[in-house]
Design a protein around this motif. Sequence first.
Motif, PDB file in Angstrom:
ATOM      1  N   UNK A   1       0.847  -1.200   0.000  1.00  0.00           N
ATOM      2  CA  UNK A   1       0.000   0.000   0.000  1.00  0.00           C
ATOM      3  C   UNK A   1       0.878   1.245   0.000  1.00  0.00           C
ATOM      4  N   UNK A   2       0.246   2.419   0.112  1.00  0.00           N
ATOM      5  CA  UNK A   2       1.000   3.675   0.156  1.00  0.00           C
ATOM      6  C   UNK A   2       1.646   3.891   1.523  1.00  0.00           C
ATOM      7  N   UNK A   3       1.378   2.968   2.476  1.00  0.00           N
ATOM      8  CA  UNK A   3       1.989   3.074   3.808  1.00  0.00           C
ATOM      9  C   UNK A   3       2.913   1.904   4.113  1.00  0.00           C
ATOM     10  N   UNK A   4       2.777   0.812   3.367  1.00  0.00           N
ATOM     11  CA  UNK A   4       3.446  -0.458   3.756  1.00  0.00           C
ATOM     12  C   UNK A   4       3.824  -1.247   2.507  1.00  0.00           C
ATOM     13  N   UNK A   5       4.986  -1.924   2.552  1.00  0.00           N
ATOM     14  CA  UNK A   5       5.457  -2.726   1.431  1.00  0.00           C
ATOM     15  C   UNK A   5       5.930  -4.091   1.906  1.00  0.00           C
ATOM     16  N   UNK A   6       5.996  -5.020   0.927  1.00  0.00           N
ATOM     17  CA  UNK A   6       6.595  -6.340   1.172  1.00  0.00           C
ATOM     18  C   UNK A   6       7.431  -6.695  -0.061  1.00  0.00           C
ATOM     19  N   UNK A   7       8.740  -6.978   0.154  1.00  0.00           N
ATOM     20  CA  UNK A   7       9.628  -7.419  -0.914  1.00  0.00           C
ATOM     21  C   UNK A   7       9.741  -8.936  -0.849  1.00  0.00           C
ATOM     22  N   UNK A   8       9.480  -9.614  -1.982  1.00  0.00           N
ATOM     23  CA  UNK A   8       9.458 -11.081  -2.024  1.00  0.00           C
ATOM     24  C   UNK A   8      10.601 -11.598  -2.902  1.00  0.00           C
TER      25      UNK A   8
ATOM     26  N   UNK B   1      16.437   0.107   0.550  1.00  0.00           N
ATOM     27  CA  UNK B   1      17.010   1.434   0.666  1.00  0.00           C
ATOM     28  C   UNK B   1      16.083   2.324   1.489  1.00  0.00           C
ATOM     29  N   UNK B   2      16.710   3.118   2.382  1.00  0.00           N
ATOM     30  CA  UNK B   2      15.934   4.053   3.216  1.00  0.00           C
ATOM     31  C   UNK B   2      15.480   5.224   2.346  1.00  0.00           C
ATOM     32  N   UNK B   3      14.226   5.196   1.985  1.00  0.00           N
ATOM     33  CA  UNK B   3      13.646   6.258   1.149  1.00  0.00           C
ATOM     34  C   UNK B   3      12.791   7.209   1.964  1.00  0.00           C
ATOM     35  N   UNK B   4      12.769   7.024   3.269  1.00  0.00           N
ATOM     36  CA  UNK B   4      11.968   7.868   4.144  1.00  0.00           C
ATOM     37  C   UNK B   4      10.926   7.042   4.886  1.00  0.00           C
ATOM     38  N   UNK B   5      11.085   7.002   6.214  1.00  0.00           N
ATOM     39  CA  UNK B   5      10.118   6.308   7.040  1.00  0.00           C
ATOM     40  C   UNK B   5      10.188   4.793   6.936  1.00  0.00           C
ATOM     41  N   UNK B   6      11.229   4.201   6.331  1.00  0.00           N
ATOM     42  CA  UNK B   6      11.317   2.751   6.207  1.00  0.00           C
ATOM     43  C   UNK B   6      11.620   2.165   7.583  1.00  0.00           C
ATOM     44  N   UNK B   7      10.764   1.265   8.034  1.00  0.00           N
ATOM     45  CA  UNK B   7      10.921   0.661   9.364  1.00  0.00           C
ATOM     46  C   UNK B   7      10.374  -0.772   9.322  1.00  0.00           C
ATOM     47  N   UNK B   8      11.137  -1.695   9.877  1.00  0.00           N
ATOM     48  CA  UNK B   8      10.793  -3.116   9.832  1.00  0.00           C
ATOM     49  C   UNK B   8       9.463  -3.399  10.543  1.00  0.00           C
ATOM     50  N   UNK B   9       8.628  -4.278   9.921  1.00  0.00           N
ATOM     51  CA  UNK B   9       7.382  -4.727  10.554  1.00  0.00           C
ATOM     52  C   UNK B   9       7.266  -6.248  10.574  1.00  0.00           C
ATOM     53  N   UNK B  10       8.302  -6.977  10.051  1.00  0.00           N
ATOM     54  CA  UNK B  10       8.242  -8.436  10.101  1.00  0.00           C
ATOM     55  C   UNK B  10       8.884  -9.070   8.885  1.00  0.00           C
TER      56      UNK B  10
ATOM     57  N   UNK C   1      11.271 -16.112   0.463  1.00  0.00           N
ATOM     58  CA  UNK C   1      11.690 -15.276   1.580  1.00  0.00           C
ATOM     59  C   UNK C   1      11.054 -13.897   1.378  1.00  0.00           C
ATOM     60  N   UNK C   2      10.669 -13.211   2.493  1.00  0.00           N
ATOM     61  CA  UNK C   2       9.995 -11.916   2.372  1.00  0.00           C
ATOM     62  C   UNK C   2      10.354 -11.023   3.538  1.00  0.00           C
ATOM     63  N   UNK C   3      10.521  -9.700   3.235  1.00  0.00           N
ATOM     64  CA  UNK C   3      10.743  -8.681   4.259  1.00  0.00           C
ATOM     65  C   UNK C   3       9.620  -7.656   4.191  1.00  0.00           C
ATOM     66  N   UNK C   4       9.079  -7.250   5.363  1.00  0.00           N
ATOM     67  CA  UNK C   4       7.943  -6.324   5.423  1.00  0.00           C
ATOM     68  C   UNK C   4       8.356  -5.073   6.190  1.00  0.00           C
ATOM     69  N   UNK C   5       7.832  -3.896   5.752  1.00  0.00           N
ATOM     70  CA  UNK C   5       8.247  -2.635   6.377  1.00  0.00           C
ATOM     71  C   UNK C   5       7.250  -1.531   6.073  1.00  0.00           C
ATOM     72  N   UNK C   6       7.178  -0.540   6.959  1.00  0.00           N
ATOM     73  CA  UNK C   6       6.429   0.684   6.718  1.00  0.00           C
ATOM     74  C   UNK C   6       7.317   1.662   5.960  1.00  0.00           C
ATOM     75  N   UNK C   7       6.692   2.679   5.386  1.00  0.00           N
ATOM     76  CA  UNK C   7       7.458   3.721   4.699  1.00  0.00           C
ATOM     77  C   UNK C   7       6.627   4.989   4.669  1.00  0.00           C
ATOM     78  N   UNK C   8       7.229   6.076   4.231  1.00  0.00           N
ATOM     79  CA  UNK C   8       6.536   7.361   4.150  1.00  0.00           C
ATOM     80  C   UNK C   8       5.342   7.220   3.206  1.00  0.00           C
TER      81      UNK C   8
END
Length: 266
Positions: free
Chosen positions: A152-159, A178-187, A227-234
């Motif tokens: 979404x516009x608030x959250x991403x998942x890289x697979x 890459x830290x593009x602003x507000x990137x923070x781990x969520x799982x 494998x997947x990484x989840x995070x919030x972002x701006x």
Amino acid sequence: MNEEPVNEHISRQLREAAEAHQPDRARMLARVQRGMAGPATRHRTRSGLRSWPRAALAGLATAGILATGSLAMAELAHFPLPSEPTVAPAAPSSPAVPPAPQPSTPSPAGTRGPAAAPATTTPTSPHPSPSASARAQNGPLWSAGSISPHSTVYWNENDLILRTGQPLTALTVELRIVQTGGVRDTGNWRTLSPDDFTVTVQESGGTLVYRWVLKPGRTVPAGQHEFAGQYNHATGVRVTAGDSYRVEAQSAGGTASVGGGFAPAG
């Protein structure tokens, strides 16, 4: 010789006639019956009847009335009064019975009716077709990176999809966000057993790094794994062009490594 008055002379003759008269009852009854049986016939009145006393005439009238009443009652006996019409009780209505189901007509040989549309299912984690830059192959390894369509516009998942044609005795997988602003781990998650890996998540040099390292003595079977990484972002659509992955593995055939980027969500 003195003459008697006329009125007295007539009265005396009437009294003498009345005293000398003997009524014929049989003839009287027959006459009454004839009168009741047919239309009255006018007869010439006999002079003798004019000499009857009033009492005899009254008795004759009474006898006629009684005879007429008796005849009327006799006629009524032959024609009884009509009885009230008899109404037959209504038959109880039968409960409604539903029509029997009609057997379906089989289709002619070689023809089929329209089949029901097959149920569609949505993959748990669909991936868009990765671009050439997101795919890599080396030795028994093949890989492809993508951004989850559920982002979404608030959250991403890289697979990351990883395939291996041989069992792996050593494996290290890294996802670099890459830290593009507000990137923070969520799982994070993987399809292999979590007990077989040491997992770390840390930010270093403006990059959020997810790392899975296969524990010594463990083996990754041949096949496809994720494998997947989840995070919030701006807020907004995040640009993922700077994200990447890297895989290093050991198998019976030797070492192999692959890496690439992540195709944007379709």
